[in-house]
Design a protein around this motif. Structure first.
Motif, mmCIF file in Angstrom:
data_model
loop_
_atom_site.group_PDB
_atom_site.id
_atom_site.type_symbol
_atom_site.label_atom_id
_atom_site.label_comp_id
_atom_site.label_asym_id
_atom_site.label_seq_id
_atom_site.Cartn_x
_atom_site.Cartn_y
_atom_site.Cartn_z
ATOM 1 N N LYS A 2 22.991 -77.998 37.264
ATOM 2 C CA LYS A 2 24.171 -77.665 35.948
ATOM 3 C C LYS A 2 25.527 -77.215 36.438
ATOM 4 O O LYS A 2 25.651 -77.245 38.272
ATOM 5 N N TYR B 289 28.731 -76.129 36.159
ATOM 6 C CA TYR B 289 30.430 -75.275 35.603
ATOM 7 C C TYR B 289 31.414 -75.512 36.150
ATOM 8 O O TYR B 289 31.839 -75.802 36.764
ATOM 9 N N GLN B 290 32.782 -75.816 34.703
ATOM 10 C CA GLN B 290 34.117 -75.917 34.628
ATOM 11 C C GLN B 290 34.746 -74.942 35.513
ATOM 12 O O GLN B 290 34.708 -73.469 34.639
ATOM 13 N N GLN B 291 35.386 -74.787 36.279
ATOM 14 C CA GLN B 291 35.749 -73.886 36.306
ATOM 15 C C GLN B 291 37.796 -74.043 36.453
ATOM 16 O O GLN B 291 37.744 -74.909 37.447
ATOM 17 N N LYS C 3 35.230 -78.873 38.608
ATOM 18 C CA LYS C 3 33.889 -78.713 38.532
ATOM 19 C C LYS C 3 32.972 -77.583 39.561
ATOM 20 O O LYS C 3 32.646 -78.391 40.441
ATOM 21 N N VAL D 137 26.284 -76.050 40.281
ATOM 22 C CA VAL D 137 25.446 -75.021 40.734
ATOM 23 C C VAL D 137 24.069 -74.802 41.042
ATOM 24 O O VAL D 137 23.597 -74.004 42.058
ATOM 25 N N THR E 263 21.402 -68.639 36.911
ATOM 26 C CA THR E 263 21.720 -69.469 36.407
ATOM 27 C C THR E 263 20.096 -70.421 35.913
ATOM 28 O O THR E 263 19.819 -70.356 34.980
ATOM 29 N N ASP F 207 19.587 -71.495 28.528
ATOM 30 C CA ASP F 207 21.417 -72.006 27.761
ATOM 31 C C ASP F 207 19.911 -72.976 27.994
ATOM 32 O O ASP F 207 19.588 -73.281 28.934
#
Length: 227
Positions: A9, A11-13, A17, A20, A46, A55
């Protein structure tokens, strides 16, 4: 019942990238009582969001009762979630202006059941969590432990495939926590309820059958508990 294979998994922050979950593989059988442990930021929240069909954006394979979750639609996920998962939260999430019976019966109303057919099921599930006779009360008229029992009854009312309990004793004192954990153990032993419990407390986790530890997005250990 639940099988994850090399689950990843991201996440784009901003421009970054964030990775997680990293190649997470595990299986959970029908009737198991499993605790998932890990520090803040480890990826456990998550992971349970994916297991609980909250998700759907991940890489790897998730099979539930043999069915692949890859390419399922959002409506499929909503159906799977509503039909198979009973959620129990740390802060109960009861609706304050509804009675205990109305709170417990709400999932059945959402599922399209008629109100007049719900009362007996509500009474039965309240009895199963030792809350006979409180259906007409409001949540704030109950103790914290009783409110958590109401939340568990609400999670059980649809007869889900598994309970997903996120820090279910986090808002309770130690004595009340033990009562709630005993209820989980009884549900698991007597009803063969499958329970997946997230906790940061080893004294809570050790009452399960199996502890999965997550660190930095990876499964650090997965061991049976010696009771």
């Amino acid at each position: 019942m639940i099988r994850l294979e090399r689950l990843n998994k991201f996440y784009q922050q901003g421009d970054e990238k964030i990775h997680v979950l990293k190649d997470v593989s595990l299986q959970i059988q029908q009737g198991e009582f499993v605790a998932i442990m890990g520090p803040s930021g480890s990826g456990k929240s998550t992971l349970i969001n994916i297991i609980g069909f909250l998700d759907h954006q991940f890489m790897g394979q998730y099979r539930f009762k043999g069915e692949s979750m890859i390419d399922q639609s959002l409506s499929d996920y909503a159906r799977l979630r509503n039909q198979n998962v009973g959620f129990v939260f740390q802060n109960f999430k009861l609706i304050s202006n509804l009675s205990v019976a109305e709170n417990v019966g709400l999932p059945l109303l959402y599922a399209g059941h008629r109100r007049k057919n719900i009362a007996d099921q509500v009474n039965d599930v309240l009895s199963s969590v030792n809350l006979q006779g409180v259906g007409a009360k409001l949540p704030m008229q109950l103790s914290g432990g009783q409110q958590q029992r109401v939340a568990i009854a609400r999670a059980l009312i649809t007869r889900p495939s598994f309970l997903l309990a996120d820090e279910p004793t986090g808002a309770l004192d130690s004595h009340t926590s033990q009562e709630i954990l005993k209820l989980f153990i009884d549900l698991n032993h007597k009803s063969r309820s499958t329970i997946i419990m997230v906790t940061h407390d080893f004294q809570v986790a050790r009452l399960s059958q199996r502890i999965i530890r997550i660190l930095d997005g990876r499964i650090e250990s997965d061991r049976s508990v010696d009771q």
